[in-house]
Design a protein around this motif. Structure first.
Motif, short mmCIF file in Angstrom:
data_model
loop_
_atom_site.label_atom_id
_atom_site.label_comp_id
_atom_site.label_asym_id
_atom_site.label_seq_id
_atom_site.Cartn_x
_atom_site.Cartn_y
_atom_site.Cartn_z
N PRO A 43 0.73 -1.17 -0.02
CA PRO A 43 -0.07 -0.12 0.13
C PRO A 43 0.73 1.12 -0.09
O PRO A 43 1.98 1.31 0.44
N LEU A 44 0.23 2.37 -0.44
CA LEU A 44 0.99 3.57 -0.75
C LEU A 44 1.76 4.09 0.85
O LEU A 44 3.12 4.54 0.43
N ASP A 45 1.07 3.98 1.81
CA ASP A 45 1.56 4.82 3.04
C ASP A 45 2.78 3.85 3.35
O ASP A 45 3.72 4.40 3.87
N ARG A 46 2.68 2.54 3.14
CA ARG A 46 4.04 1.85 3.66
C ARG A 46 5.09 1.98 2.49
O ARG A 46 6.32 2.13 2.68
N MET A 47 4.88 2.27 1.24
CA MET A 47 5.86 2.58 0.15
C MET A 47 6.44 3.88 0.72
O MET A 47 7.72 4.14 0.57
N LYS A 48 5.60 4.95 1.04
CA LYS A 48 6.21 6.15 1.45
C LYS A 48 7.15 6.27 2.61
O LYS A 48 8.14 6.80 2.48
N LYS A 49 6.67 5.39 3.48
CA LYS A 49 7.60 5.21 4.75
C LYS A 49 8.78 4.59 4.45
O LYS A 49 10.08 4.84 4.91
N LEU A 50 8.70 3.45 3.53
CA LEU A 50 10.16 2.86 3.00
C LEU A 50 10.94 3.85 2.50
O LEU A 50 12.25 3.78 2.65
N TYR A 51 10.50 4.49 1.16
CA TYR A 51 11.29 5.44 0.56
C TYR A 51 12.01 6.55 1.47
O TYR A 51 12.97 6.85 1.09
N ALA A 52 11.04 7.00 2.45
CA ALA A 52 11.67 7.86 3.34
C ALA A 52 12.83 7.27 4.13
O ALA A 52 13.97 8.27 4.20
N TYR A 53 12.79 6.11 4.39
CA TYR A 53 14.06 5.50 5.11
C TYR A 53 15.19 5.19 4.05
O TYR A 53 16.03 5.51 4.71
#
Length: 225
Positions: A43-53
């Motif tokens: 899901p998009l929210d988990r993608m955003k969190k991973l990319y930020a990391y």
């Protein structure tokens, strides 16, 4: 020969793996600078969190989109911008997507040739792909996502000829699954290549992070010789 970059894709069978965050966490200090996901699988929210990391650890981030309609390709481009990605790879070329990428300072590396399926397969003539690529370069794309080892013809010949006649960064994506192929990639003078599934299938022997570093060390050894 030029330096060649490894793009680590946390993907298998052209989908982001469920535990992508945990895998990156184990690899965050690895030698690989470029990391990517596909548009499907998380899901998009988990993608955003991973990319930020990934960005926290100084990584250059990539989203590769396996899509063949203008609407889905544009949705992938918008996802890349929302995730703060540096590079959008994949999609069939559309002027609308190209303009959107320019407006949002997103480096666009579309497919060339006839690309179908998931996992994707590449068909078409080498000459046709070169002509297509040069036409897109005139429109301002950054580079190309070439599915060399997914080609229905002679992959090695395609890779060498395409890269020699297209003056732009080329990433050889898909099915780079052996040191032999990495050496071929290096010989072709490709800017980059991506590995996803081969790491998950343990083609380079070891933990995920060990395999990533082995490949990085192998490239460096080729660079040094």
């Amino acid at each position: 020969m030029n330096n060649t970059e490894l793009i680590v894709m946390l993907t298998h069978n052209d989908r982001t793996v469920e535990n992508a965050y945990e895998i990156f966490d184990q690899c965050k200090n690895s030698k690989a600078k470029f990391w990517g996901l596909k548009e499907e699988g998380l899901p998009l929210d988990r993608m955003k969190k991973l990319y930020a990391y990934m960005k926290e650890y100084g990584k250059t981030t990539v989203l590769e989109v396996i899509a063949y309609t203008e609407g889905k390709c544009m949705a992938g481009a918008k996802m890349a911008v929302e995730c703060g990605c540096n590079i959008l790879m994949g999609t069939l070329f559309f002027d609308s997507v190209n303009e959107f990428c320019k407006e949002n300072k997103l480096k666009y590396m579309p497919f060339v040739g006839k690309v179908t399926g998931r996992p994707s397969v590449l068909d078409g003539t080498v000459e046709g792909m070169i002509e297509e690529a040069n036409k897109y370069l005139e429109k301002g794309v950054y580079g190309f996502d070439l599915l060399g080892y997914r080609y229905t013809g002679d992959a090695v010949a395609l890779n060498k000829m395409f890269i020699s006649q297209v003056n732009a960064p080329v990433c050889l994506a898909g099915s780079v699954n052996s040191y032999k192929r990495i050496k071929e990639v290096k010989t072709s003078a490709s800017w980059a290549f991506s590995i996803g599934g081969a790491f998950f299938e343990n083609k380079f022997s070891g933990s995920f992070s060990e395999q990533v570093d082995k490949v990085c060390e192998y490239i460096k050894a080729l660079d040094d010789n």
